[in-house]
Write a protein that holds these residues in place. Structure first.
Motif, short mmCIF file in Angstrom:
data_model
loop_
_atom_site.label_atom_id
_atom_site.label_comp_id
_atom_site.label_asym_id
_atom_site.label_seq_id
_atom_site.Cartn_x
_atom_site.Cartn_y
_atom_site.Cartn_z
N THR A 27 27.80 46.93 32.97
CA THR A 27 28.32 45.92 32.05
C THR A 27 29.84 45.84 32.18
O THR A 27 30.49 46.77 32.64
CB THR A 27 27.97 46.29 30.60
OG1 THR A 27 28.63 47.53 30.26
CG2 THR A 27 26.47 46.44 30.40
N ASN A 28 30.39 44.72 31.75
CA ASN A 28 31.84 44.55 31.81
C ASN A 28 32.57 45.60 30.98
O ASN A 28 33.65 46.07 31.34
CB ASN A 28 32.24 43.15 31.34
CG ASN A 28 31.84 42.08 32.34
OD1 ASN A 28 31.75 42.34 33.54
ND2 ASN A 28 31.59 40.87 31.85
N GLU A 29 31.96 45.98 29.86
CA GLU A 29 32.56 46.99 28.99
C GLU A 29 32.66 48.33 29.71
O GLU A 29 33.71 48.99 29.68
CB GLU A 29 31.73 47.15 27.71
CG GLU A 29 32.29 48.18 26.75
CD GLU A 29 31.40 48.43 25.54
OE1 GLU A 29 31.76 49.29 24.73
OE2 GLU A 29 30.34 47.78 25.43
N LEU A 30 31.57 48.74 30.35
CA LEU A 30 31.59 50.01 31.07
C LEU A 30 32.50 49.92 32.29
O LEU A 30 33.22 50.88 32.61
CB LEU A 30 30.17 50.39 31.49
CG LEU A 30 30.01 51.70 32.26
CD1 LEU A 30 30.65 52.86 31.51
CD2 LEU A 30 28.55 51.98 32.55
N LYS A 31 32.49 48.78 32.95
CA LYS A 31 33.34 48.60 34.13
C LYS A 31 34.81 48.79 33.79
O LYS A 31 35.56 49.42 34.55
CB LYS A 31 33.11 47.20 34.71
CG LYS A 31 33.80 46.97 36.05
CD LYS A 31 33.41 45.62 36.62
CE LYS A 31 34.02 45.40 37.99
NZ LYS A 31 33.60 44.12 38.58
N SER A 32 35.23 48.29 32.63
CA SER A 32 36.63 48.43 32.22
C SER A 32 36.99 49.90 31.99
O SER A 32 38.13 50.31 32.17
CB SER A 32 36.89 47.61 30.96
OG SER A 32 36.17 48.14 29.85
#
Length: 203
Positions: free
Chosen positions: A33-38
């Motif tokens: 997810t974008n959240e985890l990627k960040s």
């Protein structure tokens, strides 16, 4: 990986005779997810740059060793002038490798997201190393032969990852890393069937 399928024309399961490419390092950043990627990106980027630095340091150390061996050879001193000049152009002194590991680990741990650090077993980088492979040899899904490969470092970190162990019917052989590309399928010969990846450590 799926290497077997039902074949209606022969009425049984059979091996899929096509190549299935795989990587020795799996990058999960594109599937999270974008959240985890960040949360992973900072450590991911720094670790990749450190690995590039390690490759450059290895080249310098190897070159320095060759130059120093040339200097200590039995050649007359005047013939070593070019070698001495080359050695003097090495950009600064390299510290012991163990010191770099300590500094790098401290830097990467400081960059790691606090929530991920508290999640036991969680990957800090989104990168995974291929550490073991189970292969199948033969065309029949209910027959054939299974062989396993495993990196030396899985059980013995100091041995490094240059080679893998090949365990075949109790025999332990050495399998060169560069031959991994030969087991991606395409025929009845041995091909990768199960891939086991391990989260890449920070250092």
């Amino acid at each position: 990986m799926v290497h077997f399928a039902w074949r209606c024309n022969i009425g049984k399961k059979a091996k899929i005779m096509c190549k299935v490419k795989f990587v020795s390092e799996f990058d999960a950043l594109e599937v999270v997810t974008n959240e985890l990627k960040s949360k992973l990106t900072l450590v991911f980027s720094r670790l990749k740059s450190i690995e590039k630095e390690h490759a450059e340091q290895w080249k310098v150390r190897k070159w320095m060793k060759v130059v120093q061996e040339a200097l200590s050879s039995s050649k007359p001193a005047e013939e070593n002038t070019d070698v001495e000049m080359a050695l003097s152009e090495v950009p600064g002194d390299l510290e012991e490798e163990s010191m770099y590991h300590v500094w790098e680990l401290q830097e990467l741990e400081a960059l790691a997201d606090a929530n991920l650090k508290s999640d036991y077993g969680c990957s800090m980088t989104g990168l995974y190393d291929l550490v073991a492979i189970i292969m199948h040899k033969g065309a029949d899904a209910d027959a054939g032969h299974y062989i396993s490969f495993m990196k030396k470092s899985v059980f013995h970190a100091k041995l490094g990852d240059g080679l893998t162990f090949d365990k075949d019917d109790g025999k332990v052989l050495v399998f060169p890393r560069e031959k991994l590309g030969m087991i991606d399928g395409g025929g009845e010969d041995a091909s990768a069937y199960v891939l086991l990846y391990r989260s890449k450590p920070l250092a």
